[in-house]
Design a protein around this motif. Structure first.
Motif, PDB file in Angstrom:
ATOM      1  N   PRO A  44       5.914  -9.131  -0.350  1.00 26.71           N
ATOM      2  CA  PRO A  44       5.956  -8.343  -1.583  1.00 26.71           C
ATOM      3  C   PRO A  44       5.112  -8.816  -2.759  1.00 26.71           C
ATOM      4  O   PRO A  44       5.052  -8.139  -3.775  1.00 26.71           O
ATOM      5  CB  PRO A  44       7.443  -8.381  -1.948  1.00 26.71           C
ATOM      6  CG  PRO A  44       7.894  -9.709  -1.453  1.00 26.71           C
ATOM      7  CD  PRO A  44       7.130  -9.914  -0.158  1.00 26.71           C
ATOM      8  N   CYS A  45       4.476 -10.005  -2.643  1.00 24.35           N
ATOM      9  CA  CYS A  45       3.749 -10.497  -3.815  1.00 24.35           C
ATOM     10  C   CYS A  45       2.645 -11.481  -3.439  1.00 24.35           C
ATOM     11  O   CYS A  45       2.610 -12.002  -2.323  1.00 24.35           O
ATOM     12  CB  CYS A  45       4.702 -11.149  -4.802  1.00 24.35           C
ATOM     13  SG  CYS A  45       5.458 -12.668  -4.201  1.00 24.35           S
TER      14      CYS A  45
ATOM     15  N   ASP B 229       3.083  -8.335  -8.008  1.00 19.35           N
ATOM     16  CA  ASP B 229       3.734  -7.468  -7.024  1.00 19.35           C
ATOM     17  C   ASP B 229       2.693  -6.761  -6.169  1.00 19.35           C
ATOM     18  O   ASP B 229       1.684  -6.271  -6.684  1.00 19.35           O
ATOM     19  CB  ASP B 229       4.601  -6.421  -7.721  1.00 19.35           C
ATOM     20  CG  ASP B 229       5.851  -7.016  -8.344  1.00 19.35           C
ATOM     21  OD1 ASP B 229       6.279  -8.100  -7.901  1.00 19.35           O
ATOM     22  OD2 ASP B 229       6.401  -6.388  -9.265  1.00 19.35           O
TER      23      ASP B 229
ATOM     24  N   ARG C  57      10.034 -13.296  -1.579  1.00 15.11           N
ATOM     25  CA  ARG C  57       8.885 -13.662  -2.402  1.00 15.11           C
ATOM     26  C   ARG C  57       8.519 -15.118  -2.153  1.00 15.11           C
ATOM     27  O   ARG C  57       9.364 -15.996  -2.273  1.00 15.11           O
ATOM     28  CB  ARG C  57       9.180 -13.430  -3.880  1.00 15.11           C
ATOM     29  CG  ARG C  57       9.427 -11.955  -4.193  1.00 15.11           C
ATOM     30  CD  ARG C  57       9.766 -11.729  -5.646  1.00 15.11           C
ATOM     31  NE  ARG C  57       8.637 -11.953  -6.530  1.00 15.11           N
ATOM     32  CZ  ARG C  57       7.713 -11.051  -6.834  1.00 15.11           C
ATOM     33  NH1 ARG C  57       7.792  -9.840  -6.332  1.00 15.11           N
ATOM     34  NH2 ARG C  57       6.729 -11.331  -7.646  1.00 15.11           N
TER      35      ARG C  57
END
Length: 81
Positions: free
Chosen positions: A6-7, A14, A71
């Protein structure tokens, strides 16, 4: 199957599953285009591999195989990589 992280591992930006700004290496380390093309100069700081654009998973497949929500961000960012 790709995790679709996600990042960005360097700056924490993001990167949603449909992002065209996500770059990955063959181990799926994930970075934003700014970090990948900037300070990393197209090379993964973890394995030294090439960073390429992450493919987009079609929406119907994303529903069945969702993106990761974990993350992973380096505490020291890209500069110390």
């Amino acid at each position: 199957m790709l995790e679709l992280r996600p990042c960005c591992e360097c700056c924490g930006t993001d990167l949603p599953p449909a992002s065209l700004d996500a770059r990955i290496c063959s181990y799926e380390c994930t970075f934003c285009v700014a970090c990948a093309e900037g300070v990393l100069q197209g090379r993964c700081p973890n394995c030294g591999g090439e960073l390429v654009r992450r493919p987009i998973r079609p929406a119907d497949r994303l529903a069945k195989h969702p993106a990761s929500t974990v993350r992973k961000v380096k505490p020291t960012g890209c500069a110390a990589a």
